[in-house]
Scaffold this motif. Structure first.
Motif, PDB file in Angstrom:
ATOM      1  N   SER A  34       0.865   3.958  -3.045  1.00 44.47           N
ATOM      2  CA  SER A  34       0.785   5.402  -2.719  1.00 44.47           C
ATOM      3  C   SER A  34       1.830   6.239  -3.362  1.00 44.47           C
ATOM      4  CB  SER A  34       0.669   5.679  -1.110  1.00 44.47           C
ATOM      5  OG  SER A  34       0.815   6.879  -0.970  1.00 44.47           O
ATOM      6  N   PRO A  73      -6.583   2.694  -4.389  1.00 40.10           N
ATOM      7  CA  PRO A  73      -6.144   2.394  -2.936  1.00 40.10           C
ATOM      8  C   PRO A  73      -7.062   1.560  -2.265  1.00 40.10           C
ATOM      9  CG  PRO A  73      -7.036   4.561  -3.280  1.00 40.10           C
ATOM     10  CD  PRO A  73      -7.428   3.888  -4.610  1.00 40.10           C
ATOM     11  N   GLU A  89       0.829  -1.294   0.154  1.00 36.33           N
ATOM     12  CA  GLU A  89      -0.010  -0.007   0.224  1.00 36.33           C
ATOM     13  C   GLU A  89       0.794   1.306   0.142  1.00 36.33           C
ATOM     14  OE1 GLU A  89      -2.973  -0.742  -1.431  1.00 36.33           O
ATOM     15  OE2 GLU A  89      -3.783   1.118  -0.098  1.00 36.33           O
ATOM     16  N   ARG A 145       1.742   6.664  -6.972  1.00 38.17           N
ATOM     17  CA  ARG A 145       0.798   7.645  -7.483  1.00 38.17           C
ATOM     18  C   ARG A 145       1.237   8.874  -7.315  1.00 38.17           C
ATOM     19  NH1 ARG A 145      -2.742   3.844  -4.706  1.00 38.17           N
ATOM     20  NH2 ARG A 145      -2.703   5.045  -2.687  1.00 38.17           N
ATOM     21  N   GLU A 146       1.882   9.133  -6.176  1.00 39.05           N
ATOM     22  CA  GLU A 146       2.475  10.313  -5.925  1.00 39.05           C
ATOM     23  C   GLU A 146       3.730  10.683  -6.971  1.00 39.05           C
ATOM     24  OE1 GLU A 146       4.898  12.789  -2.282  1.00 39.05           O
ATOM     25  OE2 GLU A 146       3.637  10.844  -1.772  1.00 39.05           O
TER      26      GLU A 146
END
Lengths: 409, 375
Positions: free
Chosen positions: B175, B272, B171, B178-179
């Motif tokens: 994340s 997510p 996870e 995505r950033e």
């Protein structure tokens, strides 16, 4: 009156009633569904929903050489030439809505079962999206194991229950479980008579000409929950049993010299030439994987059994099952050879075909050939290639016969 | 800039040389590797079992051995995978996980058992009716079955605690990815189409903990840099942005990928997990919550709208379809989202790609004229 009809006449009558009935139902404002070929039609039959089968319709269009205009229409919208031609024909038909060959009413709902391939999921998704109609989906997980796993059966059972609710919501009708039970019984009986009839191909000579089987198949696809279908297969069975008693073969003229299995869907646009080429050499297609595919038999009222039966078809199971099944056909039907149709439309069949061919040849010594074709797109098939492959098969089968006579095999 | 460039160079090098990258990752982590076929392979389970999950996305190679099993009209990624498998390229792997998400993958699963018999295959069957409670339960049961298979392979159980940790790491990684994509979208020169692809692709060959660290550092370094202009900003959609030759052409023509809907890239990390529940449930929900994917049944077919939203969100000029030839699911989606893009007046470029492509002349002409038209 009906008793005087031959099974061939009855087949023609039922087929025409099937299509005309659906058109009439639509006119009267009744609900019409489009469905995939080996779907749990019992639910639709119970609710009196008229069902037509795009695969069967596309085959009819293909056989009557009307496919190109629909294929061109679909390709103009962006559908690749590489995808299933039944889908392309049907997508084109959904737009044009008329064929000289055969017509079906436009659907109010669609009913999709993934036990034949994942391709139908995409196809029906697109239909639902473009036609703005509800889709009832049955997902039957691929069985990479020999048997259908228990958690898979639980999942399918859950889907049957959900689908009943969906259909009740769509139709506004109550689901009649007594009728459902009766439809389940009739469907299993139709499947059994279909199997009994096609099993008569085991006789020498076979009373069954496999290309006729392709024709009769229309009713096991389109109407197996109806008593008339069960009665048709029983009549067909009885006629062929009589031929067996009289020692009659598949054709009025000509002797059955070689017995083969045809693997895959027919090459509909070239049905006549594929058939006549075989017949010219005395080759009779006595069986295929289709008798087994529609042997959907389960105990009445057994929803788990029904889920298992639908999930357990040839296309949805592993290679061990698939090859075991064909090896059994080779032995039960005393086959001399196998013709594999490398059908550009059907990747699920194609990409296992080479390995199936090797295993069958290894286990049985029966020769085989592969030819390139397509179920409805006429552009793939080459008559010259087909003829050459069939000639090669005849030579191999003849060699085997001589070896057998000498006792070498 | 230097810091970003150093990380970029290292990741690109690893993405371009998977065998070396995997060997190093195994050595550094002291782990054996398990192959993960495309797509949505439950890597967290592999990781929790103590293996290094490694992506298997084919490659550009001459097909000889695979012809024994597959006709020429089969997806080139799958032909390459069978070819590599038969050739022994994958022999360092302990096993492979294979999701049967399309008809071709089902056949590959069956052929693999024979063609590459030295490498056990663990099939994973995903439910297509995934929004139903029965579908959710099936997926959890299926993950539990795969977990058991992996425990057998590892020779020890996968405890809940270890699985939770693996899931948390994934996870964090998702994340961070995505950033990174956000930061990359404002730096289309530093992170050009090719670099973007390779930086993301490297994650398939590295321990996710290692890749996570590098991606975080790269994103931080990018944020230090001023935003960069770019001639043509596109959203890419399809299975994967390869062959790299096509990306070179994009770079040459000033075309940057500012967001993607690619199976090998954003589709693996764009959704997510829900906050509650145990790792297995959260893994299942991630699959259930995924939208706009051609391999997962979705009656609403939101891919077109999703592409339109991405174009607007990232101020893109166009959508580029990278259609891996013979990919049925993608080929079925195309006419639907094509019509939606046209209606939204979003220009799009259709590129048909194959891993065994060796000539880029036609693609070059199309990319150049499209870039000129847009730019």
């Amino acid at each position: 009156m009906e008793n005087t009809l031959t099974s061939k006449q009855l087949l023609a009558k039922l087929q025409s009633e099937h299509y005309a009935g659906a058109m009439q139902a639509k006119k009267e404002g009744k609900l019409v569904a489009w469905a995939t070929s080996i779907c749990p039609q019992e639910l639709l039959e119970t609710l009196d929903i008229d069902v037509v089968y795009p695969e069967n319709h596309a085959a009819a269009i293909g056989a009557r050489k009307d496919a190109p205009q629909f294929i061109a229409n679909a390709e103009a919208k962006g559908y690749s030439t590489d995808i299933c031609s039944y889908a392309r024909v049907n997508m084109g038909y959904a737009d044009i809505q008329f064929s000289e060959a055969e017509n079906i009413p436009m659907p109010d709902l669609i009913f999709c079962c993934s036990n034949i391939c994942n391709t139908v999921i995409k196809w029906y998704e697109n239909l639902a999206k473009t036609l703005h109609i509800p889709l009832v989906m049955f997902d039957m997980p691929f069985n990479h194991t020999f048997d259908v796993p228990e958690h898979s059966i639980r999942y399918m059972r859950g889907q049957i229950e959900y689908a009943i609710q969906q259909l009740v919501d769509i139709t506004g009708k109550k689901f009649d479980y007594d009728k459902f039970s009766e439809v389940m019984k009739v469907s299993s009986e139709s499947a059994l008579w279909w199997r009994r009839a096609t099993d008569l191909g085991r006789n020498h000579p076979s009373p069954l000409n496999g290309f006729d089987m392709f024709n009769y198949m229309a009713m096991i696809v389109c109407a197996r929950g109806k008593e008339s279908t069960r009665d048709l297969f029983k009549l067909w069975h009885d006629e062929m049993a009589e031929k067996v008693r009289l020692g009659k073969g598949p054709w009025k003229e000509g002797e059955e010299k070689y017995r083969i299995m045809w693997d895959g869907i027919a090459c509909w646009p070239h049905l006549s030439v594929t058939y006549k080429t075989l017949k010219k050499y005395g080759i009779n297609m006595v069986t295929s994987t289709y008798p087994e595919s529609w042997t959907i038999v389960y105990e009445q009222n057994d929803l788990d059994g029904m889920a298992r039966a639908y999930s357990a078809n040839y296309a949805n199971r592993n290679l061990d099952y698939g090859t075991g099944n064909v090896i059994k056909l080779v032995r039960d039907f005393d086959l001399d050879g196998i013709v594999y149709h490398s059908n550009r439309s059907c990747k699920l069949m194609d990409f296992r075909q080479y390995e199936v061919q090797r295993r069958i040849e290894g286990a049985t010594g029966v020769p085989s050939v592969v030819f390139d074709g397509d179920q409805t797109d006429p552009r793939i098939f080459s008559q010259a290639q087909y003829e050459t492959r069939i000639q090669a098969l005849v030579e191999m089968m003849e060699e085997n016969k001589i070896k057998k006579q000498r006792g070498d095999l | 800039m230097n810091n970003a460039q150093t990380i970029i160079d290292a990741l690109c090098e690893q993405a371009l040389h998977p065998a070396l990258a995997v060997a190093k990752s195994c050595r550094d982590a002291g782990k054996d590797a398990v192959g993960c076929f495309p797509i949505y392979t439950p890597e967290e389970l592999v990781y929790a079992a103590g293996f290094l999950p490694v992506g298997m996305w084919g490659g550009s190679t001459e097909i000889k051995l695979a012809d024994r099993y597959l006709q020429g009209f089969c997806c080139s990624i799958m032909r390459s995978n069978i070819e590599y498998g038969m050739r022994g390229t994958y022999n360092r792997l302990r096993a492979v996980l294979l999701p049967t998400l399309c008809d071709t993958l089902k056949c590959i699963c069956e052929n693999w058992k024979v063609a590459v018999s030295q490498l056990p295959v663990i099939p994973v069957v995903y439910p297509q009716n995934r929004s139903l409670p029965a579908g959710e339960q099936y997926l959890k049961d299926e993950f539990s079955r795969v977990r058991l298979e992996l425990e057998k392979l590892a020779g020890h159980p996968i405890t809940d605690e270890v699985l939770e940790k693996a899931f948390a790491l994934y996870e964090d990684w998702r994340s961070a990815m995505r950033e990174f994509c956000e930061a990359a979208s404002t730096h289309p020169k530093t992170i050009n189409a090719k670099v973007r692809h390779l930086v993301i692709k490297a994650g398939w060959f590295l321990d996710k903990a290692v890749h996570l660290e590098k991606i975080r550092a790269l994103t931080a370094a990018l944020k230090e840099l001023p935003e960069e202009p770019c001639a043509v900003r596109v959203v890419a959609t399809g299975l994967m942005a390869e062959p790299v030759g096509v990306l070179n052409l994009m770079v040459e023509n000033g075309m940057a990928i500012v967001a993607d809907d690619l199976a090998q890239e954003s589709r693996q990390f764009r959704t997510p997990a829900r906050p509650e529940g145990d790792a297995l449930s959260r893994m299942a929900w991630r699959v259930m919550d995924q939208r706009g994917c051609p391999f997962l049944y979705e009656v609403e077919k939101t891919r077109g709208q999703m592409l339109i939203d991405l174009v607007r969100q990232y101020k893109a000029d166009a959508v580029v379809t990278m259609l891996m030839k013979f990919c049925d699911p993608d080929e079925f989606d195309y006419p639907i989202y094509k019509a939606e893009l046209e209606e939204a007046k979003i220009p799009h470029l259709y590129l048909e790609v194959e891993q065994q492509m060796d000539s880029f002349g036609q693609a070059g002409t199309r990319i150049q004229s499209f870039a000129e038209m847009i730019g």
